[in-house]
Design an enzyme around this catalytic site. Structure first.
Site, PDB file in Angstrom:
ATOM      1  N   HIS B 310       0.817  -1.219   0.000  1.00 25.42           N
ATOM      2  CA  HIS B 310       0.000   0.000   0.000  1.00 25.42           C
ATOM      3  C   HIS B 310       0.842   1.257   0.000  1.00 25.42           C
ATOM      4  O   HIS B 310       0.392   2.314  -0.452  1.00 25.42           O
ATOM      5  CB  HIS B 310      -0.942   0.008   1.217  1.00 25.42           C
ATOM      6  CG  HIS B 310      -2.162  -0.819   1.007  1.00 25.42           C
ATOM      7  ND1 HIS B 310      -2.204  -2.148   1.288  1.00 25.42           N
ATOM      8  CD2 HIS B 310      -3.385  -0.495   0.519  1.00 25.42           C
ATOM      9  CE1 HIS B 310      -3.407  -2.626   0.986  1.00 25.42           C
ATOM     10  NE2 HIS B 310      -4.141  -1.644   0.514  1.00 25.42           N
ATOM     11  N   GLY B 311       2.043   1.192   0.515  1.00 24.84           N
ATOM     12  CA  GLY B 311       2.883   2.387   0.498  1.00 24.84           C
ATOM     13  C   GLY B 311       4.227   2.144   1.127  1.00 24.84           C
ATOM     14  O   GLY B 311       4.362   1.320   2.033  1.00 24.84           O
TER      15      GLY B 311
END
Lengths: 347, 451
Positions: B310-311
């Protein structure tokens, strides 16, 4: 059949869309984004067909149910529309000390250097803080907003000027603009952040009084009517008719990418000084601000602080004997403002 | 260019559909050209990099895909992802070079690499035939509805439809597109104003009330933002003749975090299950649902990687870790009751964990959570600014439509209205509101574009 319908509903109207390529809008105080492939999204948004009509009608509907359509705006009592300013909302609640001692010291140092420069050049420099709409209409702020009239801010600035021996060079426009702000003749707009033509005139009177000048102007007041879709952008207010004003000379002195800067004067003028107004959109010719001064000075010029810095070379072009720096409150009470003016004048 | 932008709805889409209408025999070429244009507008010449990646994957499977070649293929795809997405992150953690590494994160890189990996693995597992047409493969990789923020599409689900590209479902496309647009513009963006306002403050200036409200409202914002985007993508898929997978099944109807992951971002969770979790368990001989440390470790590992996907930030790693720990906790204690207590636990655990997802750093998230019980934190009440009819209406709508029961009632009502044609009269004011919201809030990128 459905494909045909879809085609006609989506594709054909596209070809008929009358995109407006004009970059100037009465609707907003900025220039609309010009055609540019790298910023096509903003261009398309700004020039979307019937954009003004659509937004205006939408604002009307939302406003009538007490809703602000823009995240940067909020609605106060009686439907007044304010520009959101995080500092103003929560200064007191956050217990933030406005202009702490070190900031005040820095402002003083910069002001001393500015006045040394002024003395050397033989000019007088005055600072006028233009109160924000929230300060003038402070009683109309919504319940969650701290209802401040910002007296403290102006007092602190007055004290700074006094301590450097230039008490007379700070002009507090806040008091008259609040005092004369009446329901049927507001000094500030109800739905946007600027002063009205009436407010602009009140401010000019205060400045002339401060400079020990007698206001020689006689202006007419008349009721201007605006119709929908302007309904929520401008109001039916007292406007100052300056049609009896005779401008005998309008000389172009300087121009930049955004504006042309003129020197105005009239034969009726009683003063000998050349006035240079350096200010933001409040002081523009559209709001008549320079024209309210014109009878008291040999000439009046105005340069936009949004597009130009007040530099030594600019002073040489306009050759003023008096410089009036008028900046909106939200930008005025900043240490950086005085630092920037000092740097641009001296370097 | 986002799906909820004016230029997409009033230029890109009508021109595309118009050309498809006028030249139906060239539909595939038109779609490829528009997909390339879409990615080019978003990321300039990044399209060249990913085109080479597509060519590499296309040619690799032509070489009798062995385990070794599969490994090479996955490694190359993940390397591209690593360079673009994680190089700066790991350099900041381990400082392996003093040189400043500037690699901008291109939109959609996480989705594109997952598309490629799913193709390689599915071919290796002989689930799908080797694609012979490069244009079909290229379209699968970069089809504009799903290229930037998913849903993660598996080759096995779409390759047959890409060959035919039959678009009989325009009405479904319009339904999904308008539904998604409404979710994004009318709900997510409205809630987002409050969330952004709170998160823009220094944490010591956020009051207890705002800290409490914002964790719930962010969860709703994220759901409507991402689900809205996915619905628009599905709608566009119907326009061009490809059915994209459903990504959300009322996630807030869950009673546990484990159940939540069967309903939230389904295309990602099923991808991780099928291409990571099951293979790991197979390699280490871990049987399904066994009560062992090995099994729980593999769950934790997958959730941490999901967080990292996700990041590239420690907040996402911690978020993945928390979700992994909660799932392990639920499995170990066999929490599967559906009552008010499990619902309360689920909502609180979910919203608190997503504070880490939204925060810029772990300290901020910790302090924000701390603010909830610290009633001396601040008297700056941001929520008071949002007490107006429009915001409250949207908030109520967002809660109602997040619930399966109420949403199904609304859907049935909509179906009845559709039959009575009243729907067309309701669509006019809806489109007017949507258009104006787009004009006023001209640009708000989707939250999931960052991933």
């Amino acid at each position: 059949m459905f494909r045909k319908l879809l085609f006609f509903f989506l594709f054909l109207p596209l070809l008929l869309i009358p995109i407006n390529f004009n970059n100037i809008s009465d609707f907003e105080k900025r220039l609309l984004v010009g055609f540019n492939l790298s910023n096509f999204s903003s261009f398309f948004n700004d020039h979307f067909p019937y954009r003004e009509e659509l937004i205006s009608s939408y604002i009307f509907i939302n406003h009538s149910i007490g809703v602000s359509v823009h995240p940067n705006l909020f609605i106060g009592d009686d439907g007044l529309l304010f520009l959101k300013s995080q500092d103003n909302i929560t200064d007191k609640q956050r217990n933030i000390i406005f202009l702490n001692d070190s900031k005040q010291e820095n402002i003083k140092k910069n002001l001393e250097l500015i006045y040394d420069y002024a003395e050397k050049e033989g000019i007088s420099i005055y600072f006028a803080a233009i109160p924000d709409q929230q300060t003038v209409h402070y009683k109309k702020l919504p319940i969650w907003h701290t209802k401040l009239n910002n007296q403290d801010k102006f007092n602190v600035m007055q004290k700074i000027f006094k301590e450097i021996g230039h008490e007379n060079n700070f002009i507090d426009l806040r008091k008259p603009l609040i005092k004369f702000n009446k329901q049927n003749s507001p000094t500030y707009y109800l739905y946007e952040s600027h002063w009205t033509n009436y407010g602009s005139m009140i401010a000019s009177k205060k400045i002339l009084n401060h400079l020990n000048m007698i206001d020689k102007n006689m202006y007419l007041f008349k009721k201007m009517s605006f119709v929908w879709p302007d309904l929520y952008l401008r109001e039916n207010l007292l406007h100052v008719d300056i049609s009896n004003l005779e401008i005998h000379n309008k000389q172009l002195l300087y121009e930049d990418m955004n504006e042309k800067y003129f020197r105005y004067n009239t034969k009726k003028a009683i003063g000998n000084d050349n006035l240079l107004i350096y200010g933001d959109s409040f002081t523009s010719e559209n709001r008549n601000f320079p024209f309210y001064m014109i009878n008291n000075f040999s000439s009046v010029s105005r340069v936009s602080s949004n597009h130009q810095t007040l530099s030594h070379s600019l002073i040489k072009i306009f050759e003023p004997s008096i410089v009036l720096i008028c900046i909106a409150e939200r930008n005025f009470f900043e240490e950086a403002l005085f630092n920037s003016i000092k740097n641009n004048l001296i370097n | 260019m986002v799906f909820s932008s004016l230029e997409f709805i009033f230029l890109f889409l009508p021109i595309l559909l118009g050309l498809i209408y006028l030249f139906p025999n060239y539909k595939k070429i038109i779609l490829i050209l528009f997909s390339v244009l879409f990615l080019f507008i978003a990321e300039d010449f990044f399209i060249l990099t990913v085109s080479f990646l597509a060519l590499f994957n296309f040619l690799l499977v032509k070489l009798q895909l062995s385990k070794f070649l599969l490994g090479i293929g996955i490694f190359i795809n993940l390397s591209i992802l690593f360079i673009y997405k994680y190089l700066n992150f790991f350099n900041s953690l381990f400082n392996f070079t003093d040189r400043i590494i500037i690699v901008a994160l291109p939109l959609g890189i996480s989705f594109i690499t997952f598309h490629a990996i799913s193709y390689l693995v599915d071919v290796y597992r002989k689930k799908v035939p080797v694609e012979k047409s490069f244009s079909d493969f290229y379209l699968f990789m970069f089809m504009f509805p799903q290229v930037i923020a998913g849903p993660i599409t598996r080759y096995s689900n779409v390759y047959k439809k890409i060959k035919i590209l039959s678009n009989k479902y325009y009405d479904l496309g319009i339904y999904y597109f308008i539904l998604g647009l409404s979710q994004k513009i009318l709900i997510a963006d409205q809630l987002g104003q409050y969330v952004d306002e709170v998160y823009s403050l220094s944490v010591n200036l956020i009051s207890s009330y705002d800290s409490f409200f914002v964790m719930f409202l962010y969860m709703l914002q994220l759901y409507y933002d991402f689900s809205g985007y996915t619905n628009m993508a599905i709608g566009l898929g119907f326009f061009i003749g490809v059915k994209l997978p459903i990504n959300f099944k009322f996630p807030f109807s869950s009673y546990s975090i484990s159940e939540f992951w069967h309903r939230w971002h389904i295309s990602l969770s099923s991808f991780i299950r099928d291409y990571l979790f099951i293979p790991i368990n197979k390699i280490f001989g871990i049987s399904k649902n066994e009560n062992s440390l090995r099994y729980y470790s593999s769950i934790m590992f997958c959730f941490i990687l999901s967080g990292l996907w996700h990041g590239a930030n420690l907040t996402f790693v911690l978020w993945g870790l928390i979700h992994g720990a909660l799932v392990v906790f639920e499995k170990a204690l066999k929490i599967n009751k559906r009552n008010i207590f499990s619902k309360t636990y689920f909502i609180l655990a979910l919203c608190l964990s997503f504070v880490y997802f939204r925060s810029e750093n772990i300290t901020f998230a910790n302090n924000l959570i701390g603010n909830i019980i610290n009633f001396d934190s601040s008297e700056n009440y941001v929520f008071l600014q949002f007490l107006n009819a429009k915001f409250l209406l949207m908030l109520i709508a967002s809660i109602i439509f997040a619930d399966k029961h109420y949403c199904l009632i609304a859907r049935n009502l909509l179906r009845k209205l559709n039959n009575s044609k009243i729907i067309y009269f309701l669509l006019i004011p809806l489109c007017y509101i949507l258009l104006n919201e787009m004009l006023i809030n001209s640009f708000k990128p989707f939250i999931y574009f960052r991933f």
